[in-house]
Design a protein around this motif. Structure first.
Motif, short mmCIF file in Angstrom:
data_model
loop_
_atom_site.label_atom_id
_atom_site.label_comp_id
_atom_site.label_asym_id
_atom_site.label_seq_id
_atom_site.Cartn_x
_atom_site.Cartn_y
_atom_site.Cartn_z
N UNK A 55 -15.02 0.02 -9.38
CA UNK A 55 -13.88 -0.82 -9.77
C UNK A 55 -12.68 0.03 -10.18
N UNK A 56 -12.96 1.14 -10.86
CA UNK A 56 -11.88 2.04 -11.28
C UNK A 56 -11.20 2.69 -10.07
N UNK A 57 -11.98 3.04 -9.07
CA UNK A 57 -11.41 3.66 -7.87
C UNK A 57 -10.57 2.66 -7.08
N UNK A 58 -11.05 1.44 -6.99
CA UNK A 58 -10.27 0.39 -6.31
C UNK A 58 -8.96 0.15 -7.04
N UNK A 59 -9.03 0.11 -8.37
CA UNK A 59 -7.83 -0.08 -9.17
C UNK A 59 -6.84 1.06 -8.96
N UNK A 60 -7.37 2.28 -8.86
CA UNK A 60 -6.52 3.46 -8.60
C UNK A 60 -5.79 3.31 -7.27
N UNK A 61 -6.51 2.89 -6.24
CA UNK A 61 -5.90 2.75 -4.92
C UNK A 61 -4.85 1.65 -4.91
N UNK A 62 -5.17 0.53 -5.53
CA UNK A 62 -4.21 -0.59 -5.56
C UNK A 62 -2.95 -0.18 -6.30
N UNK A 63 -3.11 0.53 -7.41
CA UNK A 63 -1.95 1.00 -8.18
C UNK A 63 -1.11 1.97 -7.35
N UNK A 64 -1.77 2.85 -6.62
CA UNK A 64 -1.07 3.82 -5.77
C UNK A 64 -0.28 3.10 -4.67
N UNK A 65 -0.91 2.11 -4.03
CA UNK A 65 -0.24 1.37 -2.96
C UNK A 65 0.93 0.57 -3.50
N UNK A 66 0.74 -0.01 -4.69
CA UNK A 66 1.83 -0.77 -5.31
C UNK A 66 3.04 0.12 -5.53
N UNK A 67 2.84 1.32 -6.07
CA UNK A 67 3.96 2.24 -6.31
C UNK A 67 4.63 2.68 -5.01
N UNK A 68 3.83 2.93 -3.97
CA UNK A 68 4.41 3.31 -2.68
C UNK A 68 5.22 2.18 -2.08
N UNK A 69 4.73 0.97 -2.23
CA UNK A 69 5.44 -0.22 -1.75
C UNK A 69 6.81 -0.31 -2.43
N UNK A 70 6.83 -0.19 -3.75
CA UNK A 70 8.09 -0.26 -4.49
C UNK A 70 9.03 0.86 -4.09
N UNK A 71 8.51 2.08 -3.97
CA UNK A 71 9.34 3.22 -3.59
C UNK A 71 10.02 2.99 -2.25
N UNK A 72 9.28 2.49 -1.27
CA UNK A 72 9.84 2.31 0.07
C UNK A 72 10.95 1.26 0.08
N UNK A 73 10.75 0.17 -0.64
CA UNK A 73 11.76 -0.89 -0.65
C UNK A 73 12.99 -0.47 -1.45
N UNK A 74 12.80 0.25 -2.56
CA UNK A 74 13.94 0.71 -3.35
C UNK A 74 14.78 1.73 -2.58
#
Length: 299
Positions: A55-74
């Protein structure tokens, strides 16, 4: 060890997919985003192992993807705005993607189609103006990005005299490199900055809605092509967000010490005219035929 390898490989796959999609227009009439060939090959190899991740690893990946998503749109559009609810929904988008990848009954083509439809629908709902200006045949998204000006250039542009500027100074929308803050600090001026994404010394990564400006704390506040340009944009596009800007604007004024100044560009006459004269002195100066700066002094 196997789980860690899967985690690293999946992270690299998605990072490369983000790079492949950089600046592409998700609303293009003729170009639907898709997983690149290398992404498909890697997912075919690794998707059956996703169920082994903790669960911790999944959360890490989701958090990483969320940040990349925001970076690309900004990077593409500085005016795009994601509130806390929207940011949580971005996490849901990528958690759903991982859950669907884990379901081996779903084809990658079906997962791909669902994923990009979720993203497109999300942007339409959260930032309708962005969807509207990009609903065309252009394969690349329309870019609205603020340049990173040097500290000296900003001082010249805003007519800031480093010999007379009163500290402490706050730069709202300081940029990733905090050029003005760095320049002022080189002059031994106590300067700080905030931006939603910044790695500069003396600057804090935080949404300017969430930052605690304090009360009667700052002698000088500066914001060039940042806070008020966003205020103007959302004033015309989104009443709910514009109201948040109005409220934050007043919080910023409240954080000025007596005789403290807020120096910003562009000017926003529609709001400045509402300020009580006995509390604030407003001076507006033309910088360009279509562009002016404002200096507000707290009485």
């Amino acid at each position: 060890m196997l789980n860690q390898n899967i985690l690293e490989q999946m992270s690299l796959v998605m990072e490369n997919q983000f790079i492949a999609n950089t600046n592409k227009n998700i609303f293009c009439n003729t170009n639907q985003l898709s997983f690149q060939k290398n992404t498909m090959i890697a997912l075919l190899k690794f998707r059956k192992f996703i169920c082994q991740l903790s669960e911790e690893q999944i959360d890490y990946m989701v958090h990483k993807y969320q940040n990349q998503f925001l970076d690309e749109f900004y990077k593409v559009n500085q005016y795009i705005y994601f509130n806390e609810t929207s940011q949580e929904y971005i996490r849901t988008i990528y958690l759903t993607l991982l859950n669907e990848l884990e379901d081996l009954d779903l084809s990658l083509e079906e997962i791909e189609d669902r994923h990009y439809k979720r993203i497109t629908t999300f942007i339409k709902n959260s930032n309708p103006a962005i969807a509207q200006i990009n609903h065309n045949d252009n394969r690349m998204a329309q870019q609205l990005v603020c340049a990173q000006y040097s500290g000296k250039f900003l001082c010249d542009l805003l007519n800031l005299n480093t010999q007379e500027i009163k500290e402490p100074v706050l730069d709202i929308g300081c940029g990733n490199h905090g050029n003005l803050v760095t320049y002022l600090r080189s002059k031994n001026i106590k300067a700080y900055g905030i931006d939603r994404e910044t790695s500069a010394y003396g600057c804090t990564s935080i949404d300017w809605f969430a930052f605690n400006y304090g009360s009667m704390k700052w002698n000088t506040i500066i914001s060039n092509l940042s806070f008020t340009s966003h205020f103007l944009y959302h004033h015309l596009e989104n009443e709910e967000i514009a109201n948040r800007y109005a409220s934050t604007y007043m919080n910023i004024l409240a954080s000025l010490k007596k005789q403290g100044q807020w120096i910003y560009a562009p000017s926003i006459p529609f709001f400045e005219e509402l300020l009580p004269n006995h509390l604030y002195q407003v001076e507006r100066t033309s910088i360009h035929k279509d562009f002016s700066k404002t200096v507000i002094t707290k009485r």
